[in-house]
Design a protein around this motif. Sequence first.
Motif, PDB file in Angstrom:
ATOM      1  N   ILE A  20      46.334  42.106  29.888  1.00 25.17           N
ATOM      2  CA  ILE A  20      45.006  42.406  30.421  1.00 25.17           C
ATOM      3  C   ILE A  20      44.222  41.109  30.607  1.00 25.17           C
ATOM      4  O   ILE A  20      44.102  40.315  29.670  1.00 25.17           O
ATOM      5  N   GLU A  22      40.878  39.056  30.868  1.00 28.95           N
ATOM      6  CA  GLU A  22      39.487  39.150  30.428  1.00 28.95           C
ATOM      7  C   GLU A  22      38.632  38.008  30.961  1.00 28.95           C
ATOM      8  O   GLU A  22      37.421  38.128  31.022  1.00 28.95           O
ATOM      9  N   GLN A  28      43.865  42.263  37.317  1.00 31.14           N
ATOM     10  CA  GLN A  28      43.267  42.869  36.131  1.00 31.14           C
ATOM     11  C   GLN A  28      44.279  43.160  35.029  1.00 31.14           C
ATOM     12  O   GLN A  28      44.002  42.967  33.853  1.00 31.14           O
ATOM     13  N   ALA A  29      45.468  43.657  35.394  1.00 32.67           N
ATOM     14  CA  ALA A  29      46.463  43.990  34.374  1.00 32.67           C
ATOM     15  C   ALA A  29      47.864  43.983  34.972  1.00 32.67           C
ATOM     16  O   ALA A  29      48.046  44.247  36.157  1.00 32.67           O
TER      17      ALA A  29
END
Length: 105
Positions: A20, A22, A28-29
């Motif tokens: 993930i 951040e 995003q993932a």
Amino acid sequence: MLAAPAHAAPHDGRWSVVVITEKGSCDQAYRYEVAVNDGKVEYVGREQVNFSGTVGAGGAVKVNIRLGEQGATGSGKLSGSNGAGTWQGTGNSGSCAGRWEAERR
């Protein structure tokens, strides 16, 4: 003399890992399917990802991931059927960082 029977390391087996983002503008993932065999981490998915790393007897994880010019390093810990840690790397849009979570399959 007979050799001692082989025993699987405590974290051997298949794991599903979600990575993930951040910080930064990387995707995003990502999800990776990996296998731990005798403390060595190997990618078992379909993409051409260079995924290497180790898991110590106590569950400490260190990994390197490379896909073309993109790459990341991660560390953390596996415990029982779960794991978690952090990562940092460089994607097409610059530097990124975040966390990862793993689940034994």
